[in-house]
Every structure is written in structure tokens, then in C-alpha cells.
Write an enzyme that holds these catalytic residues in place. Structure first.
Site, PDB file in Angstrom:
ATOM      1  N   SER A 182     -35.799  -7.271 -23.369  1.00 23.40           N
ATOM      2  CA  SER A 182     -36.628  -8.409 -23.751  1.00 23.40           C
ATOM      3  C   SER A 182     -37.603  -8.118 -24.884  1.00 23.40           C
ATOM      4  CB  SER A 182     -37.410  -8.913 -22.538  1.00 23.40           C
ATOM      5  OG  SER A 182     -38.265  -7.905 -22.022  1.00 23.40           O
ATOM      6  N   HIS A 210     -32.226 -12.688 -20.052  1.00 22.49           N
ATOM      7  CA  HIS A 210     -32.279 -13.162 -21.440  1.00 22.49           C
ATOM      8  C   HIS A 210     -30.892 -13.376 -22.038  1.00 22.49           C
ATOM      9  CE1 HIS A 210     -36.631 -12.823 -22.288  1.00 22.49           C
ATOM     10  NE2 HIS A 210     -36.598 -11.882 -21.369  1.00 22.49           N
ATOM     11  N   LYS A 241     -36.065 -19.338 -18.247  1.00 24.59           N
ATOM     12  CA  LYS A 241     -35.988 -19.110 -19.686  1.00 24.59           C
ATOM     13  C   LYS A 241     -35.085 -20.177 -20.311  1.00 24.59           C
ATOM     14  CE  LYS A 241     -37.310 -14.286 -19.353  1.00 24.59           C
ATOM     15  NZ  LYS A 241     -37.766 -14.338 -17.948  1.00 24.59           N
TER      16      LYS A 241
END
Length: 395
Positions: A182, A210, A241
Site C-alpha cells: 500500500s 488494494h 477501498k
């Protein structure tokens, strides 16, 4: 109070070294432009990759769920907290990830805590073999487990092989790694990891927080990106996210997921995710199942921004992802860049400093989204060129 003097000294030292993080307050919905501390600014540091956090269909789904199911789940999943919405989301996530089953947790953090502490315990003859730069939730999940762990060097498959060889006699071996890292945007070499896991009879657990919504077919994640669904045992994902909501999950073999329902501590001991959040997540998955338009827009924006920054002379490291680390190295310089971007250019981009990243690797981490316009991103490039020259960082 005198007994708190040490805290005051710690805070003073953090500020003097450029390590004190200013926490700003959002006063609007997530989006490309937001109101922060009363000021309208261009948002360049959100994980809202696809712009779904304020998507009309997702908001409508949440509102509808409140009207139909209320606000709270009311209990843990194993007593009276499992609603049909939870089951529907788990089924849709499993199908989306091309796995047999999935289990829903309250957050991605809780998903790692629950799964890792259940899959291996201190009573087992086993070991975690963990990537050097793994997320804090993986580290804490292994701590909660109580099982031993060994660390292999970042992206170093020779070192991973060495650790596996040293522990080849262990009955249980679990290789654990982020899929996308990340802070740097680099990718785990999952194909090589899968080969080593098979060779040494180890389980492979990938944190895809991610990766999903970004990599793979319609954002199915890093395992789909490498087409390794049959080689990776567990995929952990977050709904906070790219999906724009809240929650986490683990997908994998049906029997293993059923086991996590019996032993995953956050699943057993914390109330179930709330109906509006679950319904919103269902809507997000459905949007991605129908079209990859947002994923393609995200990558178009990513290439434009990153190519422009590199052309200006900025070092973006080894990113292969929309995560865009603009390396400034010095902690005070990174804090100054963040402050001046906000004050002089109306750009919201937080500095990332120690302990989030090692000392001497401070950066501004930019995150373009599918919701940004080309004009937004050109504005960012112009600001970084101007500020870079004003500070002398760019020649």
C-alpha cells in the site's frame, strides 16, 4: 498533570522531527473534490479508487436496506445476526472472486485478525512465513494467533525458499503476503509464491485489499490478474477501498471458510456488519460484475498522472498500481509539501512518514481515482511542477 509530561515531550519531539501527522476533517462526501476543514480541495489521498463511495446506486441500496431491515444487525452472526443480506453478499463475493465460498467480517483488519488467528495457533506444529512489508493487520493477526513466524525479505523469492526450507518439517506452513503493497504500489510475485507453496506443501494467503477493484478482470484482484485461482488458498479482501463501503472478507475453499465461521474471533464475538453497509457492498459488487468501465477509467487516469510526474523528474519508485508514491525522502520536506499543497494549491495530499514508512523514505502518496477528470490531474501536475521548483526539489 505531571504524570502526563512524558506524552507532551513525545508529541513535541514528533513535531520537531516532522513526524507529527496532522489529521484533517472532511465535511463532505468522498469524491474528487471535497470540503476539508472548511476548504474546498482536490482530494488526492483517498482509497476510493472507483469513486463508488458516493455512487447513487450504492446510496440508494443503503437507504432501501435501512427501510427494510433497520440500521443495526443486532447480534453476532452465530446467534441472531445473520440476515439474508449477509448471505447474499458472501455468495456474490465468492462468485466475483471465482472461489467456492466467502466469509464476511466487519472490516478488512478484522478479516485478517479472524482468519490468521484461526488457521494457525500456538498449539499447532506450524509457522507463518510472512512478507517483510506486510500490513499491520496481518502482523496483528499473527500475534493474536500466538504461533511462531519468520520473515522473508520484500519480494525476495530466494529468501522465501530459504525460510520454507528451514521450516520444511513443520506440519502447517502458511505463506502470508500483501498482494499490492500500500505504500509503494508494487506487486507480490504471486506466481513464484504459488510454485514455492506447492513445492513445500504450504498454504498461501494473499491480502488483496488494494488489488480488488483495480487489478484483474473487472477488478477481481491480483489472483485473477495472474489467473491463479486454483493455486492460492485464501484471498482476503476489504470493502472499504475500491468498493467504497466498509467491511472485509476471506474467500477460499468451502470447507475452510466453514471452519472460519466456527473459529474466526471477530465473526464469533463482534456484532455483524450493519444492513445498509452490506446492501451497499452488494450494489458495489453488482456494478463491477456488469461493467469494467470504471476500472478502465482508473487506469487511464493512473497512466496520465504517473507519466506526467515522471516527466517532471519525480521518483515514483516501483509502483505498478494507481498508488503513486512521490518520493521526497526527507520527513520535514514531505510535511512541507503536504501543507503547501493544501494551503497554496487547494490539493489534499497527506504526507506519509515514519513509522508508516522507514525513516528517509518520506513521500506524498497520491491516489488517482476513476472519478477524477483529466483537468483535475493536470492541475495536480502543474502544482507539483510549481511547488517542486519553488522548494528547489526540482531543478
Amino acid at each position: 498533570m505531571a504524570k502526563l509530561d512524558w506524552i507532551r515531550e513525545e508529541l513535541k519531539e514528533l513535531k520537531e522531527k516532522g513526524l507529527y501527522v496532522t489529521i484533517r476533517k472532511l465535511e463532505s462526501a468522498q469524491g474528487p473534490w471535497v470540503v476539508v476543514d472548511g476548504k474546498r480541495v482536490l482530494n488526492m489521498c483517498s482509497n476510493n479508487y472507483l469513486g463508488l463511495a458516493a455512487h447513487p446506486k450504492i446510496k440508494e441500496a443503503a437507504i432501501r436496506a435501512i427501510l427494510d431491515y433497520g440500521v443495526g444487525a443486532g447480534a453476532v452472526r452465530t446467534i441472531a445476526g445473520t440476515m439474508e443480506l449477509h448471505v447474499e453478499l458472501e455468495e456474490k463475493l465468492a462468485k466475483f472472486k471465482k472461489r467456492e465460498a466467502a466469509i464476511l467480517f466487519q472490516s478488512g483488519y478484522n478479516a485478517n485478525l479472524g482468519a490468521l488467528s484461526a488457521l494457525l495457533t500456538k498449539k499447532d506444529n506450524g509457522v507463518f512465513i510472512s512478507e517483510e512489508l506486510n500490513h499491520a493487520s496481518i502482523i496483528d493477526g499473527m500475534r493474536l494467533s500466538g504461533a511462531p513466524k519468520v520473515i522473508y525479505k520484500h519480494l525476495d523469492m530466494d529468501d522465501l525458499r530459504k525460510r520454507l526450507e528451514e521450516n520444511k518439517d513443520k506440519e502447517k506452513k502458511i505463506i502470508v503476503s500483501d498482494g499490492v503493497f500500500s505504500m509503494d504500489g508494487d506487486l507480490a510475485p504471486v506466481p513464484e509464491m504459488a510454485e514455492l507453496a506447492e513445492e513445500y506443501d504450504a498454504m498461501l494467503y494473499i491480502d488483496d485489499a488494494h488489488g480488488e477493484g483495480v487489478l484483474g478482470d473487472s477488478g477481481r484482484g491480483i489472483v485473477d490478474h495472474f489467473k491463479l485461482h486454483e493455486k492460492v488458498d485464501f484471498e482476503m479482501g476489504t470493502l472499504s477501498k475500491a468498493f467504497g463501503v466498509i467491511g472485509g472478507y476471506v474467500a477460499g475453499p468451502e470447507e475452510a471458510i466453514d471452519y472460519l465461521r466456527q473459529r474466526g474471533r471477530p465473526f464469533l464475538f463482534s456484532s455483524a456488519p450493519n444492513p445498509p453497509d452490506v446492501a451497499a457492498a452488494i450494489a458495489a459488487v453488482e456494478i463491477l460484475q456488469k461493467s469494467d468501465e470504471l476500472v478502465r477509467k482508473l487506469w487511464d487516469n493512473t497512466h496520465f498522472l504517473q507519466n506526467g510526474l515522471r516527466d517532471l523528474g519525480y521518483d515514483l519508485g516501483n509502483t505498478k498500481h494507481p498508488i503513486t508514491p512521490v518520493m521526497l525522502y526527507d520527513e520535514k520536506r514531505a510535511q512541507e509539501f503536504s501543507r503547501r499543497l493544501y494551503e497554496e494549491y487547494n490539493i489534499f495530499a497527506q504526507a506519509i512518514v515514519y513509522p508508516t514508512v522507514p525513516l528517509g523514505t518520506a513521500r506524498i502518496r497520491l491516489e488517482p481515482s476513476a472519478a477524477h477528470s483529466r483537468e483535475d490531474l493536470q492541475y495536480v501536475l502543474d502544482a507539483f511542477e510549481d511547488l517542486g521548483k519553488k522548494t528547489g526539489f526540482l531543478k
